[in-house]
Motif scaffolding. Sequence first.
Motif, PDB file in Angstrom:
ATOM      1  N   ALA A  26       0.829  -1.207   0.000  1.00 57.06           N
ATOM      2  CA  ALA A  26       0.000   0.000   0.000  1.00 57.06           C
ATOM      3  C   ALA A  26       0.864   1.257   0.000  1.00 57.06           C
ATOM      4  O   ALA A  26       0.567   2.222  -0.710  1.00 57.06           O
ATOM      5  N   ASP A  30       1.009   4.160  -2.855  1.00 54.08           N
ATOM      6  CA  ASP A  30       0.788   5.549  -2.472  1.00 54.08           C
ATOM      7  C   ASP A  30       1.938   6.431  -2.951  1.00 54.08           C
ATOM      8  O   ASP A  30       1.730   7.520  -3.501  1.00 54.08           O
ATOM      9  N   HIS A  73      -4.588   7.630  -4.370  1.00 55.12           N
ATOM     10  CA  HIS A  73      -5.482   6.494  -4.135  1.00 55.12           C
ATOM     11  C   HIS A  73      -5.696   5.686  -5.413  1.00 55.12           C
ATOM     12  O   HIS A  73      -5.718   4.439  -5.374  1.00 55.12           O
ATOM     13  N   ARG A  76      -2.588   3.734  -6.312  1.00 54.71           N
ATOM     14  CA  ARG A  76      -2.456   2.707  -5.274  1.00 54.71           C
ATOM     15  C   ARG A  76      -3.447   1.573  -5.492  1.00 54.71           C
ATOM     16  O   ARG A  76      -3.130   0.388  -5.267  1.00 54.71           O
ATOM     17  N   SER A  77      -4.662   1.884  -5.947  1.00 56.17           N
ATOM     18  CA  SER A  77      -5.671   0.843  -6.153  1.00 56.17           C
ATOM     19  C   SER A  77      -5.239  -0.157  -7.216  1.00 56.17           C
ATOM     20  O   SER A  77      -5.552  -1.348  -7.121  1.00 56.17           O
ATOM     21  N   GLU A  80      -2.713  -2.402  -5.619  1.00 56.64           N
ATOM     22  CA  GLU A  80      -3.340  -3.302  -4.658  1.00 56.64           C
ATOM     23  C   GLU A  80      -4.221  -4.370  -5.314  1.00 56.64           C
ATOM     24  O   GLU A  80      -4.792  -5.213  -4.615  1.00 56.64           O
ATOM     25  N   ALA A 121     -11.862   1.428  -3.781  1.00 59.00           N
ATOM     26  CA  ALA A 121     -11.842   0.089  -3.180  1.00 59.00           C
ATOM     27  C   ALA A 121     -12.916  -0.829  -3.748  1.00 59.00           C
ATOM     28  O   ALA A 121     -13.240  -1.849  -3.143  1.00 59.00           O
ATOM     29  N   GLU A 230     -14.441   1.059   1.054  1.00 55.74           N
ATOM     30  CA  GLU A 230     -13.696   2.204   1.584  1.00 55.74           C
ATOM     31  C   GLU A 230     -12.278   1.776   1.935  1.00 55.74           C
ATOM     32  O   GLU A 230     -12.072   0.713   2.538  1.00 55.74           O
ATOM     33  N   VAL A 231     -11.294   2.597   1.565  1.00 58.05           N
ATOM     34  CA  VAL A 231      -9.914   2.365   1.988  1.00 58.05           C
ATOM     35  C   VAL A 231      -9.747   2.962   3.379  1.00 58.05           C
ATOM     36  O   VAL A 231     -10.018   4.152   3.594  1.00 58.05           O
ATOM     37  N   TYR A 235      -3.130   2.644   6.244  1.00 60.95           N
ATOM     38  CA  TYR A 235      -2.779   1.397   5.565  1.00 60.95           C
ATOM     39  C   TYR A 235      -3.300   0.168   6.327  1.00 60.95           C
ATOM     40  O   TYR A 235      -2.636  -0.858   6.405  1.00 60.95           O
ATOM     41  N   TYR A 238      -9.401  -2.315   4.298  1.00 60.66           N
ATOM     42  CA  TYR A 238     -10.619  -1.819   3.671  1.00 60.66           C
ATOM     43  C   TYR A 238     -11.831  -2.056   4.574  1.00 60.66           C
ATOM     44  O   TYR A 238     -11.802  -2.882   5.484  1.00 60.66           O
ATOM     45  N   GLN A 275     -11.809   9.450  -2.498  1.00 63.96           N
ATOM     46  CA  GLN A 275     -11.800   8.045  -2.895  1.00 63.96           C
ATOM     47  C   GLN A 275     -12.721   7.726  -4.065  1.00 63.96           C
ATOM     48  O   GLN A 275     -12.727   6.588  -4.549  1.00 63.96           O
TER      49      GLN A 275
END
Length: 294
Positions: A26, A30, A73, A76-77, A80, A121, A230-231, A235, A238, A275
Amino acid sequence: MLGRIGVALAVGFLKLLALIPYGITARFGDGLGWLLYQVPSHRKRIVHINLGLCFPEWTPERREEVAQKHFRHAIRSYVERSVQWFGSAEKLAKLIQVDSEVDLLDPDMPPTLLLGFHFVAIEAASVWINYSLHRPCGSLYQPMSNKALDDIAKKQRGRFDAEMASRADSARIVLRWLRDRKPVMLGADMDYGMRNSTFVPFFGVQACTLTAVGRLAKTGHAQIMPFVGEVLPNYKGYKLRVFKPWDNYPTGDDAADARRMNAFLEEQVRLMPEQYYWVHKRFKTRPPGEPGFY
């Protein structure tokens, strides 16, 4: 455009990231998002246009703050996807909190459309609500242009016993799933063009919005159960939030039903504006005669 070798390398990298602690993955995503935000780009411009349209009352400083947080975000998504696609169920269980207003294990659940929204997320939320149901479900997806990557995404998104179907082939398949009492996941908050859509406000801006959700619910005698991913801060993973089914929906009025969906989404976006998926051209399709934004 990634070729097969490029896709294989990318997937191999994601599998590697899935093996290391989530916090490291994560933080890497980021940091990569922060770095890419420093470079002028088309997607960065889209984020600023969308925020300017939806939040004209914000100061430039506030929009800049949210734009940067969102870009971080968003990147990062993608990173992830590693744990979301390739992490074990045990690892995901430690990362995802479930806050549900309904019993997801109810054996008598009526035909249900699980309505997801494109927060960063959504991938984690969709995978885990499927797992949490402990029963086969159906899921609609938008195919990727890269066939090799699309095949992998389709397989991994359906790895907890979900049957995947392309959005373009959806109506007949969804109705069959509903007849079989199979919960169906779908998202309807993107701009897919005028087919099966109408213009209703989204943060005060006319947005091309799908009407298929209400019609599918009516034809399939299904309830609408919204969910949001939701993130969590610091870190920590979710949160999957599942809401009670909507009362008096659909009404039979396509525009009213679409507006209700957008109004619900606006409430959720205001809770965590950084987000929502602002990198998407949400207002790409315009009413006749109206100039484009992008």
